[in-house]
Design a protein around this motif. Structure first.
Motif, short mmCIF file in Angstrom:
data_model
loop_
_atom_site.label_atom_id
_atom_site.label_comp_id
_atom_site.label_asym_id
_atom_site.label_seq_id
_atom_site.Cartn_x
_atom_site.Cartn_y
_atom_site.Cartn_z
N LYS A 203 22.38 48.00 45.62
CA LYS A 203 21.90 46.90 46.45
C LYS A 203 22.86 46.75 47.63
CE LYS A 203 19.81 44.36 42.59
NZ LYS A 203 19.78 43.07 41.83
N PHE A 204 22.35 46.90 48.84
CA PHE A 204 23.16 46.72 50.04
C PHE A 204 22.25 46.24 51.17
CE2 PHE A 204 21.87 51.13 49.63
CZ PHE A 204 21.32 51.44 50.86
N LYS A 205 22.88 45.64 52.15
CA LYS A 205 22.14 45.03 53.24
C LYS A 205 21.47 46.10 54.10
CE LYS A 205 22.68 41.62 56.94
NZ LYS A 205 23.63 40.73 57.66
N GLY A 206 20.22 45.87 54.43
CA GLY A 206 19.47 46.81 55.27
C GLY A 206 18.94 48.02 54.55
N LYS A 207 18.91 47.97 53.21
CA LYS A 207 18.47 49.13 52.44
C LYS A 207 17.02 49.49 52.73
CE LYS A 207 17.55 48.75 48.03
NZ LYS A 207 17.68 48.63 46.55
N ASP A 208 16.15 48.50 52.73
CA ASP A 208 14.74 48.79 52.96
C ASP A 208 14.49 49.32 54.36
OD1 ASP A 208 14.21 47.93 50.40
OD2 ASP A 208 13.71 45.87 51.02
#
Length: 308
Positions: free
Chosen positions: A114-119
């Motif tokens: 889980k990390f920011k901007g993954k999608d």
């Protein structure tokens, strides 16, 4: 008695249908394999006989020779063909190894971490698949040619950069297989997180969970990525043809293209039998890989839930 006669008629119709189906499939099989048969027979010609013979449906040489096949398997007097084959093998194995490794690690990152901007990053990578590969030829060429402090380049003057060097293969080979990454991500999302937690409770670290717990579950997909990458790399002629010039850097597909545009072996025109034989050498490994490992392609797609 009536029921027996009806069953006999149905059995006869079934047999006739099977025979007709096999004949149709056999006919289509001959049509599909005809180019391969033509290539095999053409390899027994000498260059002079090939140019002076009016070829029929099946080219049969009057004086068959194994010289072309000796070159294919053992190399010519200047060992160029052997170098082409070794270059193709090295590039295929190198690119396939890194494609499998990076695809699995990238798929794991998008499926488990889980990390920011993954999608957004994932969608951006998928969007690159909609860009035709030919559009990237010129930017890639300029990137190799302007690589700083390589091939005579510095901050003031230009040079050749990484063009016509092994770095074209070494840097261009270990790229992420976007489709492979997508398949790994789709498959890992179907694996419950409880499996990771149970392994960690037993004392397994992150790397052990990745490579000893999750990786064995993805072997069909890894085989699919390996097969498709190997086929694509083995048949690729664009990279060596556009980014290299030296003979010792050529692979089989690019070497065949060069042979068709120049006279070889002292002949006044291209030596077509050796060109066709080298083409056969390029085609057969791809056919054998697909024939023996096609079940892994089906399993790899089936495990991701993708149907087509």
């Amino acid at each position: 008695m009536a029921s027996v006669s009806v069953q006999t008629k149905s059995v006869r119709k079934l047999k006739v249908g099977h025979i007709a189906a096999h004949l149709v499939l056999g006919g289509f099989g001959l049509v599909l394999f005809y180019p391969l048969i033509f290539m095999i027979l053409s390899g027994f010609f000498t260059s002079d006989e090939f140019q002076t013979t009016v070829l029929g449906i099946l080219p049969i040489p009057k004086e068959p020779t194994l010289w072309n096949y000796r070159i294919l398997f053992y190399g010519s007097t200047d060992t160029s063909v052997r170098v082409y084959i070794l270059n193709s093998l090295f590039r295929t194995l190198y690119s396939t190894f890194f494609a499998v490794l990076t695809s699995f690690l990238a798929g794991y990152a998008f499926a488990r971490l889980k990390f920011k901007g993954k999608d957004g990053l994932f969608l951006s990578l998928l969007a690159t698949q909609m860009i035709p590969g030919t559009i990237a030829l010129i930017p890639t060429y300029l990137q190799y040619a302007r690589w700083p402090y390589a091939g005579g380049n510095d901050i003031f003057t230009g040079g050749t950069g990484l063009l016509d060097t092994w770095w074209v293969y070494l840097l261009g080979g270990p790229a992420i297989n976007i489709m492979g990454m997508f398949l790994v991500k789709q498959s890992l999302e179907k694996v419950p997180y409880e499996l990771d937690e149970a392994a960690k409770m037993d004392g397994a670290g992150t790397l052990r969970v990745i490579f000893q717990v999750l990786l064995p579950l993805q072997l069909p997909i890894m085989a699919f990525i390996a097969i498709t990458t190997a086929l694509g790399t083995w048949n690729d002629f664009i990279t060596p043809f556009f980014y290299t010039n030296s003979d010792h850097l050529q692979t089989l597909p690019s070497a065949i293209t060069r042979l068709t545009s120049a006279a070889k072996g002292g002949y006044s025109s291209p030596n077509y039998p050796i060109i066709i034989t080298l083409g056969l050498g390029t085609t057969l490994p791809a056919l054998l890989i697909f024939f023996f490992f096609q079940k892994y392609i089906v399993q790899g797609l089936a495990n991701t839930g993708i149907k087509g």
